[in-house]
Design a protein around this motif. Structure first.
Motif, PDB file in Angstrom:
ATOM      1  N   LEU A  19      39.027  53.754  95.169  1.00 28.37           N
ATOM      2  CA  LEU A  19      37.803  52.892  94.077  1.00 28.37           C
ATOM      3  C   LEU A  19      36.759  51.857  95.371  1.00 28.37           C
ATOM      4  O   LEU A  19      35.826  51.779  94.556  1.00 28.37           O
ATOM      5  CB  LEU A  19      37.956  52.359  93.058  1.00 28.37           C
ATOM      6  CG  LEU A  19      36.480  52.493  91.814  1.00 28.37           C
ATOM      7  CD1 LEU A  19      35.713  53.082  91.559  1.00 28.37           C
ATOM      8  CD2 LEU A  19      37.569  51.864  90.401  1.00 28.37           C
ATOM      9  N   ALA A  20      37.219  51.180  95.289  1.00 26.58           N
ATOM     10  CA  ALA A  20      37.268  50.044  96.106  1.00 26.58           C
ATOM     11  C   ALA A  20      35.872  49.827  97.700  1.00 26.58           C
ATOM     12  O   ALA A  20      35.217  49.325  97.871  1.00 26.58           O
ATOM     13  CB  ALA A  20      38.362  49.063  97.268  1.00 26.58           C
ATOM     14  N   THR A  57      34.537  53.124  97.601  1.00 23.99           N
ATOM     15  CA  THR A  57      32.713  53.595  96.778  1.00 23.99           C
ATOM     16  C   THR A  57      32.243  52.292  96.725  1.00 23.99           C
ATOM     17  O   THR A  57      31.044  52.366  97.024  1.00 23.99           O
ATOM     18  CB  THR A  57      33.990  54.372  95.374  1.00 23.99           C
ATOM     19  OG1 THR A  57      34.397  54.973  96.130  1.00 23.99           O
ATOM     20  CG2 THR A  57      32.422  54.346  95.254  1.00 23.99           C
ATOM     21  N   ARG A  58      32.739  51.173  95.933  1.00 26.42           N
ATOM     22  CA  ARG A  58      32.503  50.293  95.827  1.00 26.42           C
ATOM     23  C   ARG A  58      31.346  48.984  97.484  1.00 26.42           C
ATOM     24  O   ARG A  58      29.781  49.335  96.996  1.00 26.42           O
ATOM     25  CB  ARG A  58      33.031  49.278  95.592  1.00 26.42           C
ATOM     26  CG  ARG A  58      33.835  48.958  93.984  1.00 26.42           C
ATOM     27  CD  ARG A  58      34.273  48.329  93.057  1.00 26.42           C
ATOM     28  NE  ARG A  58      34.875  48.186  92.163  1.00 26.42           N
ATOM     29  CZ  ARG A  58      35.856  48.139  91.894  1.00 26.42           C
ATOM     30  NH1 ARG A  58      36.837  48.094  92.628  1.00 26.42           N
ATOM     31  NH2 ARG A  58      36.263  48.834  90.475  1.00 26.42           N
ATOM     32  N   ARG A  59      32.563  48.934  98.338  1.00 29.37           N
ATOM     33  CA  ARG A  59      31.910  49.119  99.049  1.00 29.37           C
ATOM     34  C   ARG A  59      30.657  49.953 100.137  1.00 29.37           C
ATOM     35  O   ARG A  59      29.639  49.519 100.950  1.00 29.37           O
ATOM     36  CB  ARG A  59      32.845  48.764 100.508  1.00 29.37           C
ATOM     37  CG  ARG A  59      32.247  48.589 102.658  1.00 29.37           C
ATOM     38  CD  ARG A  59      32.419  46.987 101.492  1.00 29.37           C
ATOM     39  NE  ARG A  59      30.629  46.488 102.234  1.00 29.37           N
ATOM     40  CZ  ARG A  59      30.419  45.258 101.384  1.00 29.37           C
ATOM     41  NH1 ARG A  59      30.956  44.241 101.279  1.00 29.37           N
ATOM     42  NH2 ARG A  59      29.385  44.817 101.896  1.00 29.37           N
ATOM     43  N   ALA A  93      27.327  48.795  97.903  1.00 32.80           N
ATOM     44  CA  ALA A  93      27.003  47.661  97.883  1.00 32.80           C
ATOM     45  C   ALA A  93      26.362  48.096  99.569  1.00 32.80           C
ATOM     46  O   ALA A  93      25.497  47.427 100.041  1.00 32.80           O
ATOM     47  CB  ALA A  93      27.953  46.545  98.887  1.00 32.80           C
ATOM     48  N   GLU A 119      32.310  52.090  85.115  1.00 34.42           N
ATOM     49  CA  GLU A 119      32.645  51.227  85.516  1.00 34.42           C
ATOM     50  C   GLU A 119      31.566  50.446  86.858  1.00 34.42           C
ATOM     51  O   GLU A 119      30.990  50.084  87.045  1.00 34.42           O
ATOM     52  CB  GLU A 119      33.513  50.739  86.546  1.00 34.42           C
ATOM     53  CG  GLU A 119      33.627  49.614  87.098  1.00 34.42           C
ATOM     54  CD  GLU A 119      35.646  49.663  87.871  1.00 34.42           C
ATOM     55  OE1 GLU A 119      35.710  48.475  88.342  1.00 34.42           O
ATOM     56  OE2 GLU A 119      36.215  49.770  87.185  1.00 34.42           O
ATOM     57  N   LEU A 120      30.749  51.722  87.810  1.00 40.94           N
ATOM     58  CA  LEU A 120      30.474  51.720  88.743  1.00 40.94           C
ATOM     59  C   LEU A 120      28.791  51.363  88.049  1.00 40.94           C
ATOM     60  O   LEU A 120      27.471  50.657  89.046  1.00 40.94           O
ATOM     61  CB  LEU A 120      30.229  52.955  89.707  1.00 40.94           C
ATOM     62  CG  LEU A 120      31.550  52.762  90.832  1.00 40.94           C
ATOM     63  CD1 LEU A 120      31.751  54.256  91.207  1.00 40.94           C
ATOM     64  CD2 LEU A 120      31.751  51.361  91.669  1.00 40.94           C
ATOM     65  N   THR A 136      25.575  57.691  92.575  1.00 42.42           N
ATOM     66  CA  THR A 136      27.195  58.766  92.010  1.00 42.42           C
ATOM     67  C   THR A 136      27.627  60.157  92.182  1.00 42.42           C
ATOM     68  O   THR A 136      26.302  59.975  91.477  1.00 42.42           O
ATOM     69  CB  THR A 136      28.007  57.303  91.731  1.00 42.42           C
ATOM     70  OG1 THR A 136      26.938  57.063  90.589  1.00 42.42           O
ATOM     71  CG2 THR A 136      27.988  56.182  92.477  1.00 42.42           C
ATOM     72  N   THR A 148      40.636  45.901  98.937  1.00 46.53           N
ATOM     73  CA  THR A 148      38.641  45.393  99.507  1.00 46.53           C
ATOM     74  C   THR A 148      38.248  44.516 101.071  1.00 46.53           C
ATOM     75  O   THR A 148      38.208  45.675 101.954  1.00 46.53           O
ATOM     76  CB  THR A 148      38.155  43.838  98.893  1.00 46.53           C
ATOM     77  OG1 THR A 148      39.079  42.670  99.085  1.00 46.53           O
ATOM     78  CG2 THR A 148      38.085  44.199  97.672  1.00 46.53           C
TER      79      THR A 148
END
Length: 261
Positions: free
Chosen positions: A19-20, A22-24, A27, A48-49, A55, A216
């Motif tokens: 998940l971290a 995916t967030r990166r 971004a 959450e995203l 996605t 992260t």
């Protein structure tokens, strides 16, 4: 968001390092297909995203060949391309060697080793059609150095490190780079569940940076290896571990001596 923005597929994306990562990716402007065996966890991650246009949720067991093929093809069809695959899904059985059952052994290898093999078989042709791409396999420091209670887990991750090299050698002709990231102790939900205070102290004693890593921090390395800045890196296993793999004996003694100086 441009229609030609790059696309990554991340397995085990419902939580933790996946998940971290995916967030990166998000971004940095990528679109991401999140694959996970836990549908409820996947739903929470998607909520959450809150990026439905960028996605895609894929509910799938990475050890199921037909399901993996269908999921990867769905991602490629949905986004129109596939540029990166992060084989992050994994499980662990922390038991003594002589207490590990054949069923547990087989399941760990099916998810941690066969899963990345199957996902690569499905993803590589789609990447090749688009001119190439990058694959990052998430191994473990347990695949580089042995420790107790990790016969199945450590062996699966050591084999995945070698599979990474095999993939890099053969897929380079398709302009697909393949690397691995080997996390050391990281503050994931799994680590928090199984690492007692005593085990955490033991890790701190042998990590030069004297702390656990962050999800992260792993994500930064994974996304870097998928991007253009890593365009001449392939076939490598990068330990992101605070120096743990490099450490021999004597570090606690050295620290104590420095404190007394």
């Amino acid at each position: 968001m441009a229609e030609d923005s790059r696309v990554a597929l991340v397995t085990g994306a419902g939580r933790g390092i996946g998940l971290a990562t995916t967030r990166r990716f998000l971004a940095e402007g990528w679109r991401v297909a999140l694959l996970d065996i836990d549908g409820e966890l996947l739903g929470h991650a998607m909520a959450e995203l809150a990026a439905p246009d960028r996605t895609l949720a894929l509910h799938c067991d990475v050890s199921d060949a037909s399901a993996v093929t269908a999921a990867v093809r769905r991602a490629g069809g949905h986004f129109g391309r596939l540029d990166a695959l992060v084989n992050n899904a994994g499980i662990a059985v922390f038991k003594p060697l002589l207490e590990t059952t054949p069923e547990e052994w087989n399941r760990v290898l099916a998810v941690n080793l066969t899963g990345p093999f199957l996902a690569t078989l499905a993803a590589a042709p789609i990447m090749a059609e688009g001119g190439g791409g990058a694959i990052v396999n998430i191994t473990s420091i347990s695949g580089l150095r042995a420790s107790t209670l990790r016969a199945a887990y450590g062996t699966s991750k050591a084999a995945l490190a070698h599979l990474t090299k095999q993939q890099a050698v053969e897929l380079g002709a398709l302009n697909i780079r393949v690397n691995a990231v080997a996390p050391g102790p990281v503050d994931t939900a799994m680590a928090k569940a199984v690492h007692t205070p005593e085990i955490r102290r033991d890790y701190h004693d042998t990590i030069p940076l004297n702390r656990y890593g962050l999800e992260t921090e792993l994500a930064e390395t994974i996304v870097f290896l998928c991007g253009d800045r890593a365009s001449y890196i392939t076939g490598q296993v990068v330990a992101v571990d605070g120096g743990f793999e490099a450490t021999g004996i004597g570090l606690p003694t050295l620290r104590a001596a420095r404190r007394n100086m």
